[in-house]
Design an enzyme around this catalytic site. Structure first.
Site, PDB file in Angstrom:
ATOM      1  N   GLY A 170      63.694  52.501  13.518  1.00 40.34           N
ATOM      2  CA  GLY A 170      63.850  51.749  14.770  1.00 40.34           C
ATOM      3  C   GLY A 170      62.613  50.971  15.148  1.00 40.34           C
ATOM      4  O   GLY A 170      61.683  50.830  14.355  1.00 40.34           O
ATOM      5  N   LYS A 171      62.619  50.473  16.361  1.00 40.86           N
ATOM      6  CA  LYS A 171      61.500  49.662  16.863  1.00 40.86           C
ATOM      7  C   LYS A 171      60.220  50.475  16.949  1.00 40.86           C
ATOM      8  O   LYS A 171      59.172  50.035  16.523  1.00 40.86           O
ATOM      9  CB  LYS A 171      61.802  49.168  18.294  1.00 40.86           C
ATOM     10  CG  LYS A 171      62.856  48.115  18.400  1.00 40.86           C
ATOM     11  CD  LYS A 171      62.987  47.612  19.836  1.00 40.86           C
ATOM     12  CE  LYS A 171      63.216  48.709  20.863  1.00 40.86           C
ATOM     13  NZ  LYS A 171      64.467  49.471  20.749  1.00 40.86           N
TER      14      LYS A 171
ATOM     15  N   VAL B   6      63.328  58.070  12.136  1.00 36.64           N
ATOM     16  CA  VAL B   6      63.871  59.430  12.107  1.00 36.64           C
ATOM     17  C   VAL B   6      64.216  59.765  10.657  1.00 36.64           C
ATOM     18  O   VAL B   6      64.909  58.990   9.979  1.00 36.64           O
ATOM     19  CB  VAL B   6      65.117  59.551  13.011  1.00 36.64           C
ATOM     20  CG1 VAL B   6      65.708  60.958  12.932  1.00 36.64           C
ATOM     21  CG2 VAL B   6      64.770  59.215  14.460  1.00 36.64           C
TER      22      VAL B   6
ATOM     23  N   ASP C 186      68.274  55.700  29.207  1.00 41.14           N
ATOM     24  CA  ASP C 186      68.608  54.775  28.113  1.00 41.14           C
ATOM     25  C   ASP C 186      69.931  55.217  27.488  1.00 41.14           C
ATOM     26  O   ASP C 186      70.098  55.213  26.270  1.00 41.14           O
ATOM     27  CB  ASP C 186      67.491  54.758  27.069  1.00 41.14           C
ATOM     28  CG  ASP C 186      67.632  53.607  26.070  1.00 41.14           C
ATOM     29  OD1 ASP C 186      68.366  52.636  26.364  1.00 41.14           O
ATOM     30  OD2 ASP C 186      67.026  53.689  24.975  1.00 41.14           O
TER      31      ASP C 186
ATOM     32  N   ASN D 189      72.846  55.842  21.979  1.00 40.62           N
ATOM     33  CA  ASN D 189      72.065  57.076  22.061  1.00 40.62           C
ATOM     34  C   ASN D 189      72.952  58.298  22.278  1.00 40.62           C
ATOM     35  O   ASN D 189      72.548  59.291  22.877  1.00 40.62           O
ATOM     36  CB  ASN D 189      70.997  56.970  23.168  1.00 40.62           C
ATOM     37  CG  ASN D 189      69.782  56.186  22.681  1.00 40.62           C
ATOM     38  OD1 ASN D 189      69.441  56.247  21.496  1.00 40.62           O
ATOM     39  ND2 ASN D 189      69.155  55.454  23.573  1.00 40.62           N
TER      40      ASN D 189
ATOM     41  N   ASP E 114      67.722  60.847  22.124  1.00 40.79           N
ATOM     42  CA  ASP E 114      66.746  59.822  22.509  1.00 40.79           C
ATOM     43  C   ASP E 114      66.456  59.844  24.013  1.00 40.79           C
ATOM     44  O   ASP E 114      66.662  58.857  24.713  1.00 40.79           O
ATOM     45  CB  ASP E 114      67.302  58.438  22.098  1.00 40.79           C
ATOM     46  CG  ASP E 114      66.185  57.414  21.967  1.00 40.79           C
ATOM     47  OD1 ASP E 114      65.014  57.782  22.120  1.00 40.79           O
ATOM     48  OD2 ASP E 114      66.510  56.241  21.711  1.00 40.79           O
TER      49      ASP E 114
HETATM   50  N1  LIG Z   1      68.734  65.024  15.843  1.00 38.07           N
HETATM   51  C1  LIG Z   1      69.273  64.039  15.124  1.00 38.07           C
HETATM   52  N2  LIG Z   1      70.183  64.318  14.130  1.00 38.07           N
HETATM   53  C2  LIG Z   1      70.719  63.324  13.395  1.00 38.07           C
HETATM   54  N3  LIG Z   1      70.427  62.011  13.554  1.00 38.07           N
HETATM   55  C3  LIG Z   1      69.538  61.677  14.514  1.00 38.07           C
HETATM   56  C4  LIG Z   1      68.921  62.661  15.349  1.00 38.07           C
HETATM   57  N4  LIG Z   1      68.096  62.054  16.207  1.00 38.07           N
HETATM   58  C5  LIG Z   1      68.191  60.736  15.926  1.00 38.07           C
HETATM   59  N5  LIG Z   1      69.038  60.490  14.926  1.00 38.07           N
HETATM   60  C6  LIG Z   1      69.372  59.178  14.344  1.00 38.07           C
HETATM   61  O1  LIG Z   1      68.232  58.353  14.419  1.00 38.07           O
HETATM   62  C7  LIG Z   1      68.487  57.215  15.241  1.00 38.07           C
HETATM   63  C8  LIG Z   1      67.268  56.882  16.082  1.00 38.07           C
HETATM   64  O2  LIG Z   1      66.968  57.973  16.904  1.00 38.07           O
HETATM   65  P1  LIG Z   1      66.530  57.742  18.403  1.00 38.07           P
HETATM   66  O3  LIG Z   1      67.606  57.042  19.143  1.00 38.07           O
HETATM   67  O4  LIG Z   1      66.072  59.054  18.936  1.00 38.07           O
HETATM   68  O5  LIG Z   1      65.274  56.813  18.213  1.00 38.07           O
HETATM   69  P2  LIG Z   1      64.940  55.426  18.918  1.00 38.07           P
HETATM   70  O6  LIG Z   1      63.872  55.726  19.894  1.00 38.07           O
HETATM   71  O7  LIG Z   1      66.191  54.779  19.413  1.00 38.07           O
HETATM   72  O8  LIG Z   1      64.323  54.537  17.915  1.00 38.07           O
HETATM   73  P3  LIG Z   1      64.060  53.027  18.285  1.00 38.07           P
HETATM   74  O9  LIG Z   1      64.174  52.854  19.793  1.00 38.07           O
HETATM   75  O10 LIG Z   1      62.722  52.803  17.784  1.00 38.07           O
HETATM   76  O11 LIG Z   1      65.167  52.306  17.582  1.00 38.07           O
HETATM   77  C9  LIG Z   1      69.694  57.566  16.055  1.00 38.07           C
HETATM   78  O12 LIG Z   1      70.425  56.428  16.395  1.00 38.07           O
HETATM   79  C10 LIG Z   1      70.472  58.496  15.129  1.00 38.07           C
HETATM   80  O13 LIG Z   1      71.258  57.732  14.236  1.00 38.07           O
HETATM   81 MG   LIG Z   2      67.876  55.377  20.252  1.00 38.46          MG
END
Ligand SMILES: Nc1ncnc2c1ncn2[C@@H]1O[C@H](COP(=O)(O)OP(=O)(O)OP(=O)(O)O)[C@@H](O)[C@H]1O
Ligand SMILES: [Mg+2]
Length: 256
Positions: A61-62, A66, A193, A198, A210
Site C-alpha cells: 500500500g501507500k 502486509v 477509515d 478496510n 486497518d
Molecule cells: N490480518 C490480516 N489478514 C489478512 N490480510 C490482511 C490482514 N491485514 C491486512 N491484510 C491485507 O492487507 C491489505 C492492507 O492492509 P491495511 O488496510 O491494514 O493497510 P493500509 O494501511 O490500507 O495500507 P495502505 O493505506 O498503505 O494501502 C488489506 O487490504 C488486506 O488485503
Molecule cells: Mg487499508
C-alpha cells in the site's frame, strides 16, 4: 559504531539462514521495504518466535506493506510493516496529538511511526475486547505489527468486502453497523477509515481491519470521522444492492 553495525549484520545473516526470512520473493520484496532498522526489528520478532518465515506480500500500500508470515508454532500471521519513507507524518502527528492515551509531542519520524503502530495495536485490542471481529493483535515493535492472519487454512488471505461477492449483504451490513455501534458506545472509538476497502470477508463474516487512525470519541475530529465512515458504508451498501438510507444507517448505529 562500526562493531555495532557488524554485529547487527551478523545477527541479520543468522536470521536469514536460521529463520529462513529468505527466498527469492522475500529478497525482492525485501529490497523494497526492508531498511536496516526494519530488518533488525524483524530479527527481534523472529527471535521471540513471532515470525519464523515470511512468505511474500499480501498487499503493497501507500504507507504500509502486509506480508503473510508463519510463526514458530506453524500458524499463519499477518505482518504489517510501515515504511518510514512514505508515511504521512503530518496526519500521524495530528491524530496522535489529540489522543489522550498518547502523551507524545514529537516530530521525530521514527518515533511517530512507532507510536502509530502501538496505536493500531491498542485500537485492535480495544475493539476485540468489546466483541468486534478484528485480527487478533499479537505484538507491535517499532514499525512492525504482527497480528492474526485472516484467511483460509491453507494461507489464502480473505478478500476485501469491496472485491468480494457477498452472499448475504443484509447480514453483513447489519453486522458492520453493530460493530460501529459497539465500537463507539463500548470501546469509545471511531474507526475513521471504514469502507469496503478496510473490511475483509472471512467465511461470510465481516472482519474490520486497518484501525491505526481510529480515535477516541472525545477527539476533536471523531464526529467528522464517524460521518465519513457512515458516508463510505452507505456507498458500499448501495453497491452491494441494499436499499438503505443514510438515516436508517445512523439510527441503526445510534441516535446522532
Ligand atoms: N490480518 C490480516 N489478514 C489478512 N490480510 C490482511 C490482514 N491485514 C491486512 N491484510 C491485507 O492487507 C491489505 C492492507 O492492509 P491495511 O488496510 O491494514 O493497510 P493500509 O494501511 O490500507 O495500507 P495502505 O493505506 O498503505 O494501502 C488489506 O487490504 C488486506 O488485503
Ligand atoms: Mg487499508
Amino acid at each position: 559504531m562500526c562493531s555495532k553495525v557488524s554485529k547487527a549484520d551478523n545477527d541479520l545473516r543468522k536470521l536469514l539462514s536460521e529463520k529462513r526470512l529468505k527466498g527469492d520473493e522475500d529478497r525482492r520484496v525485501g529490497s523494497e521495504v526492508f531498511d536496516r532498522l526494519t530488518l533488525e526489528t524483524l530479527y527481534k520478532l523472529a527471535k521471540m518466535g513471532h515470525i519464523n518465515k515470511l512468505q511474500g506480500a499480501i498487499s503493497t500500500g501507500k504507507e504500509a506493506n502486509v506480508f503473510k508470515g508463519i510463526d514458530d508454532d506453524g500458524n499463519f500471521v499477518a505482518v504489517k510493516i510501515y515504511r518510514v519513507g512514505t508515511s504521512d507524518f503530518k496526519k500521524m502527528q495530528y491524530y496522535i496529538q489529540g489522543d489522550p492515551r498518547f502523551n507524545v509531542r514529537t516530530s521525530n519520524k521514527r518515533q511517530l511511526i512507532n507510536t502509530w503502530v502501538t496505536k493500531e495495536l491498542r485500537n485492535l485490542t480495544r475493539a476485540q475486547e468489546v466483541g468486534v471481529r478484528v485480527p487478533r493483535p499479537i505484538i507491535a515493535k517499532n514499525n512492525v505489527l504482527v497480528m492474526e492472519f485472516i484467511g483460509d487454512d491453507i494461507g489464502n488471505p480473505a478478500q476485501l468486502m469491496r472485491q468480494s461477492k457477498i452472499s448475504d449483504p443484509e447480514y453483513v451490513a447489519n453486522k458492520i453497523l453493530e460493530y460501529v455501534k459497539i465500537l463507539y458506545k463500548d470501546a469509545k472509538l471511531v474507526h475513521g477509515d471504514l469502507s469496503g476497502y478496510n473490511i475483509l470477508i472471512d467465511d461470510g463474516e465481516p472482519v474490520i481491519i486497518d484501525i491505526s487512525q481510529g480515535v477516541m470519541v472525545d477527539h476533536p475530529i471523531s464526529r467528522e470521522l464517524l460521518k465519513r465512515d457512515i458516508d463510505n458504508l452507505y456507498r458500499d451498501f448501495k453497491k452491494m444492492g441494499l436499499q438503505i438510507s443514510k438515516d436508517q444507517i445512523k439510527s441503526k448505529i445510534m441516535d446522532l
